[in-house]
Design a protein around this motif. Structure first.
Motif, PDB file in Angstrom:
ATOM      1  N   TRP A 205       0.823  -1.206   0.000  1.00 45.38           N
ATOM      2  CA  TRP A 205       0.000   0.000   0.000  1.00 45.38           C
ATOM      3  C   TRP A 205       0.858   1.257   0.000  1.00 45.38           C
ATOM      4  N   LEU A 206       1.926   1.241   0.794  1.00 45.39           N
ATOM      5  CA  LEU A 206       2.784   2.424   0.878  1.00 45.39           C
ATOM      6  C   LEU A 206       3.576   2.630  -0.414  1.00 45.39           C
TER       7      LEU A 206
ATOM      8  N   LEU B  90       1.232   4.373  -2.649  1.00 47.61           N
ATOM      9  CA  LEU B  90       1.073   5.769  -2.224  1.00 47.61           C
ATOM     10  C   LEU B  90       2.267   6.598  -2.669  1.00 47.61           C
TER      11      LEU B  90
ATOM     12  N   LEU C  26      -4.163   6.942   1.248  1.00 50.37           N
ATOM     13  CA  LEU C  26      -3.749   5.596   1.652  1.00 50.37           C
ATOM     14  C   LEU C  26      -4.969   4.739   1.947  1.00 50.37           C
TER      15      LEU C  26
END
Length: 321
Positions: free
Chosen positions: A136-137, A140, A310
């Motif tokens: 996920w990061l 992002l 996010l």
């Protein structure tokens, strides 16, 4: 016959003072003031309309509405153009100061947004921090390369403490309940699995393990306060027996691989070990080991900026379905 003062008071009792009511109803909006300034600068209502991006009839209507609101004439219109009245010149000076103050307000608000968007503090329970958040990061970062992200990993109880003390902007937890003071949304689902080293007798079972035997057997467990422990305790009616209590998923997994005893872990955490037969999954009968993974934030503080982005990415992830 009553006193003149009394008659005057009675006569004026139903009047509304000039300052009564909301300021928003008595002062023209910023769009109208910007239009008036454009008329003063360009000397033409049509040119002013084009500058602010509206039609000339709309501009005329807005000027007339402002004149009715203020109760004074502001613009003289003629075939040669539009000219401010003497009153209009005075109102324009005041309008300029209001618009400049609004521009300063907007610049300050933008500075606050820039500061907010320059960093993101995330707190996550261990399984999510190790197996879901990295992807996920990474997504992002592709859209926000200048946002500095800090990740605080701990159990679900620690995540709640971080959020409630304003040490994190967004959190992720694995427990069965949402701590008081936090709002949440489900972003993914997970299953816990009973695993053991290949040499353990459970690895050779032909039938599912009864729940009672699981509850009676000392296990390698996460500490109390972790989401994994909450789900297991609830599934076994609070009867889970610890052989060893460890504070990280990695430590529990290593102990199980080393033969210390059976363990209960997220299926996200043991995929590689099961594929390589370093651990064996043991089916269990009569217990529900499914759980929801949630994003959490302080009640009344809906995620904004990078935190909101996010959160959106977690909902798009295949593992978040």
């Amino acid at each position: 016959m009553g006193r003149p003062e009394a008659q005057s008071e009675a006569h004026g009792a139903g009047r509304t003072s000039p300052g009564a009511g909301s300021l928003a109803h008595r002062v023209p909006d910023l769009g109208a003031l910007e239009l008036l300034l454009a008329v003063a600068r360009l000397g033409s209502l049509g040119a002013a309309a084009r500058e602010v991006g509206i039609t000339q009839p709309a501009a005329s209507s807005r000027i007339r509405s402002m004149e009715r609101q203020l109760g004074v004439a502001l613009v003289d219109r003629s075939p040669r153009g539009s000219r401010l009245t003497d009153t209009g010149v005075l109102v324009t000076d005041w309008a300029r100061r209001v618009v400049e103050a609004a521009e300063a307000f907007d610049a300050g608000a933008q500075a606050l947004r820039d500061r907010r968007d320059s960093r993101l503090r995330v707190a996550a329970s261990m399984t999510i921090a190790e197996y879901l958040l990295p992807g996920w990061l990474l997504a992002l970062r592709a859209g926000r390369p200048d946002t500095a992200v800090s990740l605080l990993a701990g159990n679900s109880a620690a995540v709640a403490e971080r959020l409630l003390s304003d040490e994190a902007d967004l959190g992720f937890v694995e427990g069965l309940t949402v701590p008081a003071g936090l709002d949440s949304v489900v972003v993914a689902h997970d299953h816990l699995v009973v695993v053991t080293a290949p040499g353990h007798p459970w690895a050779r079972r032909r039938r599912p393990l009864p729940a009672a035997e699981l509850a009676a057997t000392p296990l390698v467990l996460r500490e109390k306060g972790s989401g994994t422990r909450q789900v297991l305790d609830a599934a076994l009616g609070g009867l889970a027996r610890p052989l060893i209590e460890l504070s990280s998923t990695t430590a529990v997994k290593a102990s199980a691989v080393g033969g210390a005893g059976p363990a209960v872990l997220s299926e996200l955490a043991v995929g590689e070990e099961l594929a390589t037969r370093r651990l064996v999954s043991v089916p269990v009968d009569g217990v529900r080991l499914r759980r929801d993974l949630r994003a959490v934030w302080r009640t009344g503080h809906r995620p904004a900026g990078p935190a909101r982005e996010l959160l959106g990415l977690t909902r798009k992830s295949p593992k978040g379905r």
